[in-house]
Design a protein around this motif. Structure first.
Motif, PDB file in Angstrom:
ATOM      1  N   TYR A  85      43.431  65.955  28.761  1.00 13.28           N
ATOM      2  CA  TYR A  85      43.380  67.410  28.921  1.00 13.28           C
ATOM      3  C   TYR A  85      44.787  68.002  28.940  1.00 13.28           C
ATOM      4  N   PHE A  86      45.692  67.387  29.677  1.00  6.72           N
ATOM      5  CA  PHE A  86      47.068  67.875  29.710  1.00  6.72           C
ATOM      6  C   PHE A  86      47.703  67.789  28.325  1.00  6.72           C
ATOM      7  N   HIS A  87      47.460  66.702  27.623  1.00  3.81           N
ATOM      8  CA  HIS A  87      48.046  66.514  26.294  1.00  3.81           C
ATOM      9  C   HIS A  87      47.599  67.611  25.336  1.00  3.81           C
ATOM     10  N   GLU A  88      46.349  68.005  25.444  1.00  2.00           N
ATOM     11  CA  GLU A  88      45.802  69.025  24.557  1.00  2.00           C
ATOM     12  C   GLU A  88      46.173  70.440  24.999  1.00  2.00           C
ATOM     13  N   THR A  89      46.194  70.670  26.304  1.00  2.00           N
ATOM     14  CA  THR A  89      46.349  72.025  26.831  1.00  2.00           C
ATOM     15  C   THR A  89      47.789  72.372  27.196  1.00  2.00           C
ATOM     16  N   TYR A  90      48.510  71.397  27.701  1.00  2.00           N
ATOM     17  CA  TYR A  90      49.903  71.605  28.120  1.00  2.00           C
ATOM     18  C   TYR A  90      50.765  70.513  27.478  1.00  2.00           C
ATOM     19  N   PRO A  91      50.950  70.576  26.180  1.00  2.00           N
ATOM     20  CA  PRO A  91      51.559  69.461  25.441  1.00  2.00           C
ATOM     21  C   PRO A  91      53.008  69.166  25.784  1.00  2.00           C
ATOM     22  N   ASP A  92      53.694  70.077  26.452  1.00  2.29           N
ATOM     23  CA  ASP A  92      55.103  69.838  26.777  1.00  2.29           C
ATOM     24  C   ASP A  92      55.293  69.089  28.102  1.00  2.29           C
ATOM     25  N   VAL A  93      54.206  68.847  28.822  1.00  4.97           N
ATOM     26  CA  VAL A  93      54.309  68.173  30.114  1.00  4.97           C
ATOM     27  C   VAL A  93      54.434  66.659  29.901  1.00  4.97           C
ATOM     28  N   ARG A  94      55.378  66.042  30.601  1.00  2.00           N
ATOM     29  CA  ARG A  94      55.566  64.594  30.508  1.00  2.00           C
ATOM     30  C   ARG A  94      54.410  63.894  31.223  1.00  2.00           C
ATOM     31  N   LEU A  95      53.836  62.868  30.572  1.00  2.99           N
ATOM     32  CA  LEU A  95      52.641  62.202  31.083  1.00  2.99           C
ATOM     33  C   LEU A  95      52.859  60.708  31.242  1.00  2.99           C
ATOM     34  N   ALA A  96      52.298  60.160  32.316  1.00  2.00           N
ATOM     35  CA  ALA A  96      52.356  58.722  32.576  1.00  2.00           C
ATOM     36  C   ALA A  96      50.935  58.174  32.680  1.00  2.00           C
ATOM     37  N   LEU A  97      50.660  57.145  31.905  1.00  2.64           N
ATOM     38  CA  LEU A  97      49.360  56.483  31.937  1.00  2.64           C
ATOM     39  C   LEU A  97      49.397  55.385  32.993  1.00  2.64           C
ATOM     40  N   LEU A  98      48.578  55.545  34.032  1.00  2.00           N
ATOM     41  CA  LEU A  98      48.476  54.536  35.077  1.00  2.00           C
ATOM     42  C   LEU A  98      47.425  53.502  34.681  1.00  2.00           C
ATOM     43  N   ILE A  99      47.754  52.232  34.851  1.00  2.00           N
ATOM     44  CA  ILE A  99      46.863  51.155  34.427  1.00  2.00           C
ATOM     45  C   ILE A  99      46.822  50.067  35.498  1.00  2.00           C
ATOM     46  N   GLU A 100      45.598  49.624  35.825  1.00  2.00           N
ATOM     47  CA  GLU A 100      45.445  48.460  36.693  1.00  2.00           C
ATOM     48  C   GLU A 100      44.533  47.417  36.067  1.00  2.00           C
ATOM     49  N   ASN A 101      43.945  47.718  34.890  1.00  2.00           N
ATOM     50  CA  ASN A 101      43.085  46.740  34.231  1.00  2.00           C
ATOM     51  C   ASN A 101      43.928  45.719  33.469  1.00  2.00           C
ATOM     52  N   GLU A 102      43.291  44.640  33.047  1.00  2.00           N
ATOM     53  CA  GLU A 102      43.994  43.570  32.328  1.00  2.00           C
ATOM     54  C   GLU A 102      43.707  43.599  30.830  1.00  2.00           C
TER      55      GLU A 102
END
Length: 290
Positions: free
Chosen positions: A201-218
């Protein structure tokens, strides 16, 4: 004399280059500095700044009166909180203290800093409540005005919690964006989440915001990136899921690598040697030990 000036100049340039390289490393204080002070509290954030972190990492929940609260859980956790009378909360009862159904006036009556933490025995104990996000920003800006602090803000949501423990990703995202806009320059802000929907949603709506993908799966890294549908600015997974090859492959895609939660100096050193762009830790004071 000329040789002396050349040597001095080279020395200064080397020191500046080393300082510049060090400044690029993003040391993040997890929930402030959870190993030292009660998590996600104003004293923890102030202490983290004093310890020299580049970035304050924190989590957001939403109150019944639509305010952003700094809290890892969307309820008053029995592990860290006492109720408004100073009584311990039973594990089975903690979910009834649903932050999304409580006003901030009700929430601030709970003490989330006095109870000994079973996993962090060195925490300084104090009577302290969960703060509003804007209160944290105000305190940092007024009490540490010279600190160049970044904010890594986690939006805590999951599909089965929509409109039960938190708003939908769209409403949650809009509330966060509107609260931050005009208060902090976006160049100092990262939005992170385990919930792919939030980042999409942020990528589509607020594209200038820096985003971090949190991951805990393997799952393979590329599988997670493909599921997200775009390249985030940062890949932030449990540190034990990384090795030097994986870090290099992510950085080759222009994705920074900032793992969580790294608390032992030997692990910090290994990750730095592998070339991570930063790390998230409960103990920022341990970073310089290695």
């Amino acid at each position: 004399m000329r040789l002396f000036l050349v040597l001095v100049t080279c020395s200064v340039m080397l020191q500046c280059r080393e300082a510049s390289n060090h400044s690029k490393f993003d040391l993040q204080g997890h929930r402030g500095c959870r190993g030292l002070y009660p998590e996600n509290t104003i004293p923890a954030f102030l202490k983290a700044v004093d310890l020299g972190v580049n970035t304050l990492e924190m989590d957001l929940a939403v109150t019944a009166d639509s305010q952003l609260l700094v809290s890892h859980e969307p309820y008053m956790s029995a592990e860290i909180c006492l109720d408004s009378t100073g009584t311990e909360i039973a594990d089975s009862a903690q979910y009834q203290y649903n932050i999304y159904q409580m006003t901030y006036e009700e929430i601030e009556q709970f003490d989330c800093g006095s109870k000994p933490h079973p996993r962090f025995p060195d925490q300084v104990k104090m009577t302290v409540s969960k703060p509003l996000f804007l209160s944290v920003i105000d305190v940092i800006q007024t009490q540490r005005p010279d600190a160049r602090v970044n904010y890594n803000i986690e939006i805590k949501s999951r599909p089965d919690g929509d409109e039960v423990y938190h708003p939908s990703p769209q409403a949650f995202g809009d509330l966060v964006y509107q609260t931050i806009e005009g208060v902090i320059d976006w160049k100092y802000v990262t939005i992170q989440s385990f919930d792919f929907r939030v980042l999409q949603y942020f990528h589509e709506t607020y594209p200038d915001v820096r985003l971090a993908l949190l991951i805990e799966n393997e799952l393979p890294i590329q599988t997670n990136l493909d599921s997200l549908g775009f390249k985030p600015n940062i890949y932030s997974c449990w540190y034990k899921l990384l090795d030097e090859k994986a870090i290099g492959e992510l950085q080759a895609q222009d994705i920074a690598v900032i793992p969580w939660t790294v608390n032992e100096p030997e692990d910090m050193k290994q990750l730095v040697d592998w070339g991570v762009d930063g790390l998230i830790t409960d103990y920022p004071d341990r970073f310089n030990v290695y």
